[in-house]
Scaffold this motif. Sequence first.
Motif, PDB file in Angstrom:
ATOM      1  N   MET A   1      59.745  23.749 -55.647  1.00  0.00           N
ATOM      2  CA  MET A   1      59.463  23.009 -55.682  1.00  0.00           C
ATOM      3  C   MET A   1      59.131  21.941 -53.790  1.00  0.00           C
ATOM      4  O   MET A   1      60.470  22.416 -53.524  1.00  0.00           O
ATOM      5  N   VAL A   2      58.048  21.346 -53.715  1.00  0.00           N
ATOM      6  CA  VAL A   2      57.940  20.470 -52.040  1.00  0.00           C
ATOM      7  C   VAL A   2      58.025  19.720 -52.462  1.00  0.00           C
ATOM      8  O   VAL A   2      57.887  18.279 -52.969  1.00  0.00           O
ATOM      9  N   ASP A   3      58.351  18.936 -51.039  1.00  0.00           N
ATOM     10  CA  ASP A   3      58.322  17.505 -50.493  1.00  0.00           C
ATOM     11  C   ASP A   3      59.514  16.403 -51.496  1.00  0.00           C
ATOM     12  O   ASP A   3      58.987  15.371 -52.521  1.00  0.00           O
ATOM     13  N   VAL A   4      60.134  16.900 -52.027  1.00  0.00           N
ATOM     14  CA  VAL A   4      61.339  16.411 -53.057  1.00  0.00           C
ATOM     15  C   VAL A   4      61.608  15.161 -52.601  1.00  0.00           C
ATOM     16  O   VAL A   4      62.363  14.951 -50.929  1.00  0.00           O
ATOM     17  N   PRO A   5      61.651  13.985 -53.070  1.00  0.00           N
ATOM     18  CA  PRO A   5      62.152  12.729 -53.350  1.00  0.00           C
ATOM     19  C   PRO A   5      63.633  12.357 -52.901  1.00  0.00           C
ATOM     20  O   PRO A   5      64.646  13.077 -53.563  1.00  0.00           O
ATOM     21  N   PHE A   6      64.129  11.480 -52.314  1.00  0.00           N
ATOM     22  CA  PHE A   6      65.655  11.101 -52.205  1.00  0.00           C
ATOM     23  C   PHE A   6      65.467   9.734 -51.904  1.00  0.00           C
ATOM     24  O   PHE A   6      65.264   9.178 -52.585  1.00  0.00           O
ATOM     25  N   ASN A   7      66.631   9.664 -53.516  1.00  0.00           N
ATOM     26  CA  ASN A   7      66.845   7.962 -53.568  1.00  0.00           C
ATOM     27  C   ASN A   7      67.521   7.007 -52.480  1.00  0.00           C
ATOM     28  O   ASN A   7      68.389   7.645 -51.823  1.00  0.00           O
ATOM     29  N   ASP A   8      66.838   5.793 -51.961  1.00  0.00           N
ATOM     30  CA  ASP A   8      67.600   5.450 -51.013  1.00  0.00           C
ATOM     31  C   ASP A   8      68.648   5.141 -50.679  1.00  0.00           C
ATOM     32  O   ASP A   8      69.186   5.461 -49.172  1.00  0.00           O
ATOM     33  N   ASP A   9      69.501   4.922 -51.658  1.00  0.00           N
ATOM     34  CA  ASP A   9      71.343   5.427 -51.147  1.00  0.00           C
ATOM     35  C   ASP A   9      71.503   6.731 -51.156  1.00  0.00           C
ATOM     36  O   ASP A   9      72.674   7.146 -50.747  1.00  0.00           O
ATOM     37  N   SER A  10      70.981   7.159 -51.071  1.00  0.00           N
ATOM     38  CA  SER A  10      71.130   9.251 -50.276  1.00  0.00           C
ATOM     39  C   SER A  10      71.299   9.519 -48.669  1.00  0.00           C
ATOM     40  O   SER A  10      70.237   8.992 -47.983  1.00  0.00           O
ATOM     41  N   PRO A  11      72.067   9.521 -48.701  1.00  0.00           N
ATOM     42  CA  PRO A  11      71.572  10.050 -46.787  1.00  0.00           C
ATOM     43  C   PRO A  11      70.504  11.515 -45.886  1.00  0.00           C
ATOM     44  O   PRO A  11      70.282  10.729 -45.083  1.00  0.00           O
ATOM     45  N   LEU A  12      70.375  11.569 -47.332  1.00  0.00           N
ATOM     46  CA  LEU A  12      69.149  12.562 -47.303  1.00  0.00           C
ATOM     47  C   LEU A  12      68.113  11.943 -46.646  1.00  0.00           C
ATOM     48  O   LEU A  12      66.492  12.219 -46.068  1.00  0.00           O
ATOM     49  N   HIS A  13      67.976  10.618 -47.929  1.00  0.00           N
ATOM     50  CA  HIS A  13      66.573  10.273 -47.584  1.00  0.00           C
ATOM     51  C   HIS A  13      66.418   9.230 -45.936  1.00  0.00           C
ATOM     52  O   HIS A  13      64.965   9.532 -45.749  1.00  0.00           O
ATOM     53  N   GLU A  14      66.830   9.130 -45.483  1.00  0.00           N
ATOM     54  CA  GLU A  14      67.301   8.744 -43.813  1.00  0.00           C
ATOM     55  C   GLU A  14      66.550   9.569 -42.487  1.00  0.00           C
ATOM     56  O   GLU A  14      65.326   9.770 -42.540  1.00  0.00           O
ATOM     57  N   LEU A  15      66.658  10.604 -43.760  1.00  0.00           N
ATOM     58  CA  LEU A  15      66.747  11.287 -42.711  1.00  0.00           C
ATOM     59  C   LEU A  15      64.547  12.584 -43.056  1.00  0.00           C
ATOM     60  O   LEU A  15      64.077  12.443 -41.917  1.00  0.00           O
ATOM     61  N   TYR A  16      64.644  12.216 -44.091  1.00  0.00           N
ATOM     62  CA  TYR A  16      63.409  12.842 -45.325  1.00  0.00           C
ATOM     63  C   TYR A  16      63.062  12.093 -45.845  1.00  0.00           C
ATOM     64  O   TYR A  16      62.447  11.050 -47.110  1.00  0.00           O
ATOM     65  N   PRO A  17      62.299  10.475 -45.345  1.00  0.00           N
ATOM     66  CA  PRO A  17      62.176   9.585 -46.367  1.00  0.00           C
ATOM     67  C   PRO A  17      61.094   9.842 -46.809  1.00  0.00           C
ATOM     68  O   PRO A  17      60.971   9.125 -48.287  1.00  0.00           O
ATOM     69  N   ASP A  18      59.317  10.602 -46.613  1.00  0.00           N
ATOM     70  CA  ASP A  18      58.218  11.140 -47.192  1.00  0.00           C
ATOM     71  C   ASP A  18      58.701  12.173 -48.093  1.00  0.00           C
ATOM     72  O   ASP A  18      57.769  13.353 -48.659  1.00  0.00           O
ATOM     73  N   GLY A  19      60.179  12.517 -48.487  1.00  0.00           N
ATOM     74  CA  GLY A  19      60.197  13.645 -48.629  1.00  0.00           C
ATOM     75  C   GLY A  19      60.631  14.522 -48.270  1.00  0.00           C
ATOM     76  O   GLY A  19      60.407  14.821 -47.030  1.00  0.00           O
ATOM     77  N   TYR A  20      61.345  16.386 -48.745  1.00  0.00           N
ATOM     78  CA  TYR A  20      62.633  16.521 -47.556  1.00  0.00           C
ATOM     79  C   TYR A  20      61.202  18.014 -47.272  1.00  0.00           C
ATOM     80  O   TYR A  20      59.780  18.487 -47.991  1.00  0.00           O
ATOM     81  N   GLY A  21      60.890  17.793 -45.816  1.00  0.00           N
ATOM     82  CA  GLY A  21      59.814  18.918 -45.567  1.00  0.00           C
ATOM     83  C   GLY A  21      58.573  17.587 -45.290  1.00  0.00           C
ATOM     84  O   GLY A  21      57.512  18.608 -44.459  1.00  0.00           O
ATOM     85  N   ALA A  22      58.041  17.164 -45.430  1.00  0.00           N
ATOM     86  CA  ALA A  22      56.760  16.310 -45.824  1.00  0.00           C
ATOM     87  C   ALA A  22      56.093  16.413 -44.749  1.00  0.00           C
ATOM     88  O   ALA A  22      55.001  16.517 -43.937  1.00  0.00           O
ATOM     89  N   ILE A  23      57.016  15.643 -43.431  1.00  0.00           N
ATOM     90  CA  ILE A  23      56.408  15.170 -41.985  1.00  0.00           C
ATOM     91  C   ILE A  23      56.912  16.140 -40.902  1.00  0.00           C
ATOM     92  O   ILE A  23      55.385  16.819 -40.994  1.00  0.00           O
ATOM     93  N   ASP A  24      57.420  16.146 -41.022  1.00  0.00           N
ATOM     94  CA  ASP A  24      58.264  17.653 -39.576  1.00  0.00           C
ATOM     95  C   ASP A  24      59.290  18.779 -40.224  1.00  0.00           C
ATOM     96  O   ASP A  24      59.278  18.867 -39.452  1.00  0.00           O
ATOM     97  N   GLY A  25      58.842  18.512 -41.226  1.00  0.00           N
ATOM     98  CA  GLY A  25      59.095  20.198 -41.654  1.00  0.00           C
ATOM     99  C   GLY A  25      60.762  20.228 -41.742  1.00  0.00           C
ATOM    100  O   GLY A  25      61.194  18.720 -42.571  1.00  0.00           O
ATOM    101  N   CYS A  26      61.508  20.715 -41.837  1.00  0.00           N
ATOM    102  CA  CYS A  26      63.121  21.077 -42.665  1.00  0.00           C
ATOM    103  C   CYS A  26      63.532  22.107 -41.484  1.00  0.00           C
ATOM    104  O   CYS A  26      63.177  22.532 -40.527  1.00  0.00           O
TER     105      CYS A  26
END
Length: 454
Positions: free
Chosen positions: A211-236
């Motif tokens: 699965m790609v572009d995995v979303p994170f809830n607002d309280d996850s530290p990964l949300h700040e790094l990937y606000p639009d989903g995991y690797g959705a904008i500039d990769g990972c």
Amino acid sequence: MSIAASPIRFPDAASRTVMTRRAWWLVCLNFLIPGSPQVLAGDRKLGRFGLGTTLALWALAVVALVTWLLAPAALYTMFSTSITLWIVAAVLAFYAVVWFVLTLDTLRLVRLVKTAPSARGWIAGLTAVLMLFLSGSAAYGAYLATTASGFLSSVFVAGPSEPPIDGRYNVLLLGGDAGPDRDGLRPDSIRVVSIDADTGQAVSIGLPRNMVDVPFNDDSPLHELYPDGYGAIDGCEVDVCMLNSIYTEVELKSPDMYPEAVSQGSEPGIEAMRDAAEGITGLEIQYYVLIDMQGFLDLIDALGGVTINVPEDIPIHADETFTTVAEWIPAGEQHLDGYHALWYARSRHGTSDYDRMARQLQIQEAVLAQFNPANVLSKFQEIAAAGTQVVKTDVPQGMLGYFVDLARKTKELPVIAVEMVPDNGVDPEDPDYEYIRQLVQQAIAPPTEEPADG
């Protein structure tokens, strides 16, 4: 007191028939009511002690039976803590010694030399067998209790229990892609099991690892790094930005995102996967269990194999290229050992990830069906040894009794499977996460029909 009035304590020692009959009575009484031969024919002080311990054990058994009938979860909880198991081990060891002493004393009271010569061997043999059964069973029980205590301490954490959320317990199950032929670990099987806290009804949600572009809830530290989903904008930070890459990235690149993970019985990568699973499903996940492939293999072997219906021939690969076939698992009903069950679950040759997910769920359901008290008790040592292969879990010991009772209810109901695959309208390479959460909610809380007016 006349001889006739008490033939057990004051027998006619000159009569081999009387002494032989008396011997059989004493041996049987020692087995049925330990301590009674001493009260009737020997040291009454020792007999009263033996009878007292026997009656105390019977009372404990009655209390345990009543508790099991009325509140089984309480009994399971009591016997799923290390301290209780050590107490049980000490009590059983005590009874092993007591029964050994009482049996030897009973054999002394029998006075074999006064019995019929033809019966002496049988009397002595039966006494030895019954002593082995009584004391041996207690000693073996003590050994199992200490083994179980060590198993619980090595696998489960000592921490606070979590309450159900919206009446459910949500558990993240991770199958670690590590084994005897692999270095490192990465989640290869990802599943969320949501269990109704009252009925035990389970919903198993399969999440494809790609699965790609995995979303994170607002309280996850990964949300700040990937606000639009995991690797959705500039990769990972790793080569492929898929769901199971999240574990690898956080473990290797940014474990500081989850500074308290280790102290809470987890790992940064596991907590990242928990956040990912929560973002995908919309569920809050209280616990996780991660088991590696070697643990899976050992568990199947400990259970004596697993029987499943193989829909089509499944290849076993000869190497890690997953292209060369060494042998085939033929279609039809098959009883698989750990090695073949593992390959059935992970085989890739000519199949898709979605086929593998279906096979993994099939194996999980078959294993669950084989977990019953008789099977577990008869193979406890092997199962406990395999259980230590569970890499990580944050299920606290205090919750084990509750979950054992809940699992008993779960076994009686069909598991509702929700697979996030194309056949279910989900494209893991272009996922609609709102639709995915709708599928989850429909499975765990299906709409009820409104009653017709009038």
